[in-house]
Design a protein around this motif. Structure first.
Motif, mmCIF file in Angstrom:
data_model
loop_
_atom_site.group_PDB
_atom_site.id
_atom_site.type_symbol
_atom_site.label_atom_id
_atom_site.label_comp_id
_atom_site.label_asym_id
_atom_site.label_seq_id
_atom_site.Cartn_x
_atom_site.Cartn_y
_atom_site.Cartn_z
ATOM 1 N N UNK A 143 27.358 -0.125 133.449
ATOM 2 C CA UNK A 143 26.680 -1.371 133.607
ATOM 3 C C UNK A 143 26.029 -1.713 135.048
ATOM 4 N N UNK A 144 25.528 -0.465 135.466
ATOM 5 C CA UNK A 144 25.152 -0.594 136.969
ATOM 6 C C UNK A 144 23.714 -0.706 136.939
ATOM 7 N N UNK A 145 22.831 -0.711 138.091
ATOM 8 C CA UNK A 145 21.395 -0.793 137.960
ATOM 9 C C UNK A 145 20.960 0.539 138.487
ATOM 10 N N UNK A 146 21.896 1.646 138.530
ATOM 11 C CA UNK A 146 21.597 2.897 138.955
ATOM 12 C C UNK A 146 20.690 3.594 138.023
ATOM 13 N N UNK A 147 19.885 4.448 138.470
ATOM 14 C CA UNK A 147 18.769 5.375 137.455
ATOM 15 C C UNK A 147 19.495 5.761 136.119
ATOM 16 N N UNK A 148 18.976 5.650 135.088
ATOM 17 C CA UNK A 148 19.877 6.088 133.819
ATOM 18 C C UNK A 148 18.750 7.321 133.522
ATOM 19 N N UNK A 149 19.330 8.712 133.565
ATOM 20 C CA UNK A 149 18.310 9.703 133.186
ATOM 21 C C UNK A 149 18.902 10.338 131.559
ATOM 22 N N UNK A 150 18.036 10.157 130.673
ATOM 23 C CA UNK A 150 18.153 10.214 129.352
ATOM 24 C C UNK A 150 17.539 11.571 128.743
ATOM 25 N N UNK A 151 18.243 12.567 128.254
ATOM 26 C CA UNK A 151 17.867 13.582 127.786
ATOM 27 C C UNK A 151 17.938 13.903 126.238
ATOM 28 N N UNK A 152 17.003 13.914 125.567
ATOM 29 C CA UNK A 152 17.302 14.260 124.249
ATOM 30 C C UNK A 152 16.115 15.307 123.410
ATOM 31 N N UNK A 153 16.728 15.654 122.191
ATOM 32 C CA UNK A 153 15.642 16.414 121.408
ATOM 33 C C UNK A 153 15.946 16.317 120.019
ATOM 34 N N UNK A 154 14.749 16.161 119.402
ATOM 35 C CA UNK A 154 15.046 16.140 117.778
ATOM 36 C C UNK A 154 15.474 14.888 117.632
ATOM 37 N N UNK A 155 16.775 14.829 116.512
ATOM 38 C CA UNK A 155 17.270 13.446 116.195
ATOM 39 C C UNK A 155 17.992 12.975 117.315
ATOM 40 N N UNK A 156 18.283 13.702 118.346
ATOM 41 C CA UNK A 156 18.954 13.275 119.421
ATOM 42 C C UNK A 156 18.184 11.918 120.208
ATOM 43 N N UNK A 157 17.072 11.765 119.792
ATOM 44 C CA UNK A 157 16.103 10.605 120.447
ATOM 45 C C UNK A 157 16.748 9.345 119.861
ATOM 46 N N UNK A 158 17.657 9.242 118.599
ATOM 47 C CA UNK A 158 18.203 8.112 118.092
ATOM 48 C C UNK A 158 18.828 7.028 119.076
ATOM 49 N N UNK A 159 20.108 7.483 119.275
ATOM 50 C CA UNK A 159 20.876 6.609 120.338
ATOM 51 C C UNK A 159 20.144 6.458 121.796
ATOM 52 N N UNK A 160 19.401 7.285 122.203
ATOM 53 C CA UNK A 160 18.683 7.036 123.356
ATOM 54 C C UNK A 160 17.462 6.069 123.274
ATOM 55 N N UNK A 161 16.935 5.947 122.085
ATOM 56 C CA UNK A 161 15.995 4.902 121.679
ATOM 57 C C UNK A 161 16.694 3.624 121.748
ATOM 58 N N UNK A 162 17.841 3.565 120.967
ATOM 59 C CA UNK A 162 18.490 2.292 120.996
ATOM 60 C C UNK A 162 19.053 1.697 122.488
ATOM 61 N N UNK A 163 19.434 2.820 123.352
ATOM 62 C CA UNK A 163 19.869 2.137 124.632
ATOM 63 C C UNK A 163 18.461 1.590 125.175
#
Length: 735
Positions: A599-619
């Motif tokens: 819940x912080x304001x620090x940068x969030x680095x998301x790394x995904x490939x293929x269907x791994x984009x799903x939860x990252x897109x939701x975030x």
């Protein structure tokens, strides 16, 4: 023992606690109403000025009282007829009736004594004692649940009723404890069980014998601010031997009606002063805002009673009773269980019944009750432990590793550890492995090597039970088929298809969110609350084993979304990719607390490939706070399987996404996501130095490659994925 100490007072005293807390909440409103409605005294006004003004209005006034709320009331007689009124201290005029509210009088009597006199006071004291026991035991149970006192305020997880119960308890436990302690003090004071040192001066032996001096000219009354006044009683009319009786917050004394001098004074002792504070803390009278806050937090008590009962019912349902179970100190076999959803208890019961059938005595208990010294007759101890999230302990067993490390092993009984988990998760049976390692380090003799049950396999469990039987010289044949998870139908609303051109059929599937009432959620029905990164379990027809897909949506989105790629021969992926809008599958949600943004304001680095984009897109979609989120995404070809391409452009424009970096393995550049990370190495180091958190989602090989690449990138900064993970700043969801 501690759970019983918390459970039974709560269940037995639930109705009493409900009655006392609700009546207390209602009473907490009155001090605020009185404080708002009471006419305010003039700044710096003294008792002398107040008494003179009241006397001018009511020449036969006998008494002036000031309530802790600030309301001033005068009492008088006209002939034989009594009179009273709330007084405006600025003028001495009547400002309202002094007749007590019938509702307040009834509520006060009910809250103090249940309308039953002294017997009722003792009953309410028993309720306060029950509340105190519940608060103290609840604090310790929360600490155990959270994994220690240092994690007291860490986010809670688990089923809704238990989570709500714990969250409310953390918020209200200090107030409820204070209310219980002050209630017990006030009961003890009522029955003269405490030392009494309230000021009680003797009437002075000599008075001036003079009368007629105006209160406004009396030095003793001129030195007392109205805010300090409790009571001023006037002398009997025409009696020169009488005096004013003055009571303030500091003590009591007498004032000569002829000279206005203070004749005698006795200060309150420490017990009386503490008693005043106790009264204020319990009732809120004299501190209106505190009274309202007290009432608001006390309102948690009835909710805790309801959620606590629901937790108890759920635990009874999840922990099947073992008929003929022996006491812990009499059992030959002690089976200890750590389970999040309750399914492991079914396996434990099946083993216990088989051992009983073979003539043995069995005790079945949660792992949180681990206490080897109490297993006097034990010949063996079996731990059956499920793993939650990223190798974590179930919520009820977070303290287990500490208990195993601190308690001495059983002197004669060996230990067997059996893990339950799902191989599709990165850390398969990680908690059971931790238990086994902790037990060996503590010096336990092991009955069997650590074994693991994948996806509640009945066949694997039967084989392990047979091995246990061989080890103890008792043939065991155990067949246990776990109940399938409770599912709901999800109707497909829409689908977007990708990947046909690169021989990797993939679809973004969006389902309608089933509606569920609050009661359904508390009872564990419906999908409950979920976030991007949690898991959607789907049970294909003809199978009892669920397949899990990371959620690309949260409950606030009002839909359920997943990304699915078709695998050759895949039973569930084939079923899902054959769905047409309007068709449905049966599913349930499984929490995945190890893969959620902090819940912080620090940068969030998301790394995904293929269907791994799903939860990252939701975030990213849920990033209403515009936290700086940076996404690295890898796919095959930008025209074939660039999932969420349009949404990512929109989120970049709206500020939901700070930067987007892509890599396509079948384009002209032929890059994988690891290659793009190396290109951005300097920026990644800078973001991590600012407290950035990294989350990786995709296939296992991809996740491992990303981990190794990030280790290279971050090495010059003196950090690594492992050190970040230890600090809660690196998370993976691989499959």
């Amino acid at each position: 023992m501690l759970r019983s100490l918390h459970r039974w007072p709560g269940l037995l005293a639930a109705v009493l606690v409900l009655a006392l807390s609700l009546s207390g909440v209602a009473l907490s409103v009155f001090p605020a109403v009185e404080a708002i409605s009471a006419p305010a005294a003039v700044t710096g006004q003294t008792v002398a000025d107040l008494a003179a003004k009241v006397l001018a209005t009511h020449p036969t006034v006998e008494q002036i009282r000031r309530a802790p709320s600030g309301r001033i009331t005068a009492y008088w007689f006209v002939g034989d007829t009594p009179g009273s009124a709330v007084i405006d201290p600025a003028t001495g005029q009547d400002a309202g009736t002094a007749d007590p509210s019938a509702l307040k009088t009834w509520l006060t009597d009910f809250h103090r004594a249940l309308l039953l006199g002294d017997a009722g006071r003792w009953t309410t004291a028993a309720g306060a004692l029950a509340m105190l026991v519940l608060s103290a035991s609840g604090c310790v149970l929360i600490a155990r649940r959270q994994g220690g006192w240092r994690r007291w305020f860490a986010p809670m997880r688990g089923p809704a009723a238990g989570r709500w119960h714990g969250e409310l308890a953390r918020a209200a436990v200090a107030t409820l404890t204070l209310s219980a302690l002050t209630a017990l003090w006030m009961t003890a004071a009522t029955f003269d069980m405490l030392p009494a040192d309230e000021a009680n001066p003797a009437f002075p032996a000599q008075v001036s014998g003079q009368m007629g001096l105006s209160p406004a000219a009396m030095p003793a009354l001129s030195s007392v601010p109205v805010a300090e006044l409790r009571d001023l009683t006037f002398p009997y009319a025409g009696d020169a031997t009488d005096a004013f009786a003055l009571t303030t917050a500091q003590g009591s004394g007498f004032v000569d009606q002829g000279s206005g001098a203070l004749l005698d004074w006795a200060p309150n002792g420490p017990w009386a002063r503490v008693g005043e504070w106790i009264y204020l803390l319990h009732t809120g009278e004299g501190a209106a805002l505190w009274g309202m806050l007290l009432g608001l937090l006390t309102l948690a008590a009835p909710v805790l009673a309801v959620t606590g009962t629901l937790v108890w019912l759920r635990n009874r349902r999840n922990r099947p009773a073992l008929a003929g179970m022996a006491r812990a100190d009499k059992a030959e076999t002690v089976i200890l269980v750590a389970s999040e959803g309750g399914s492991t208890w079914g396996f434990a019961k099946a083993l216990g019944q088989a051992l009983q059938k073979a003539g043995g005595s069995v005790h079945l208990a949660p792992l949180s009750s681990y206490a080897p010294a109490s297993y006097a007759a034990a010949e063996r101890i079996v731990v059956m432990a499920a793993t939650w999230g990223d190798g974590d302990a179930p919520a009820s067993a977070r303290s287990a590793l500490g208990l195993i490390a601190e308690a001495a092993p059983h002197p004669t009984a060996p230990l067997a550890v059996l893990g339950f988990g799902d191989r599709s998760f990165p850390v398969f049976c990680g908690f059971a492995e931790d238990i086994d390692a902790a037990a060996r380090a503590a010096g336990w003799q092991m009955l069997l090597a650590l074994d693991r049950i994948d996806r509640q396999s009945a066949q694997a469990f039967a084989r392990w039970c047979a091995a246990l039987g061989d080890a103890i010289g008792t043939p065991l044949s155990v067949i246990h088929q776990p109940e399938p998870p409770r599912t709901l139908p999800l109707a497909l609303v829409s689908r977007r298809d990708y990947g046909e051109a690169v021989q990797a059929p993939t679809a973004i599937l969006r389902f309608a969110l089933p509606r569920a009432s609050v009661i359904d959620r508390l009872l564990g029905r419906g999908l409950g609350r979920f976030q991007p990164g949690d898991l959607l379990g789907i049970v294909p027809e003809g199978s009892t084993v669920p397949r899990y897909y990371s959620l690309a949506s949260g409950v606030q989105d009002d839909f359920v979304e997943i990304v699915v790629r078709k695998h050759p021969g895949g039973l569930c992926s084939g079923l899902l990719l054959d769905l047409a809008p309007g068709q449905a599958v049966r599913a349930f949600v499984k929490s995945n607390p190890g893969f959620r943004p902090d819940r912080s304001d620090a940068p969030l680095l998301l790394v995904g490939a293929g269907t791994g984009i799903g939860p990252l897109a939701g975030m990213i979609r849920a990033n209403a706070r515009r936290r700086p989120i940076h996404l690295w995404f890898g796919a095959r070809h930008p025209q074939a399987d660039f999932l969420y391409a349009d949404e990512l452009d929109g989120w970049s424009a709206s500020g939901h996404l700070a930067t987007l970096s892509t890599a396509f393995s079948r384009s002209a550049a032929r890059q994988y996501v690891q290659d793009r990370l190396r290109t951005d190495a300097e920026r990644i180091r800078e973001l991590v130095s600012k407290g950035g958190r990294i989350m990786v989602c995709g296939g296992r090989e991809m996740a491992q490659g990303v981990r190794e690449t990030l280790a290279e990138i971050l090495a010059p900064a003196g950090v690594s994925p492992s050190s970040l993970k230890a600090g809660g700043r690196y998370a993976e969801d691989s499959y």
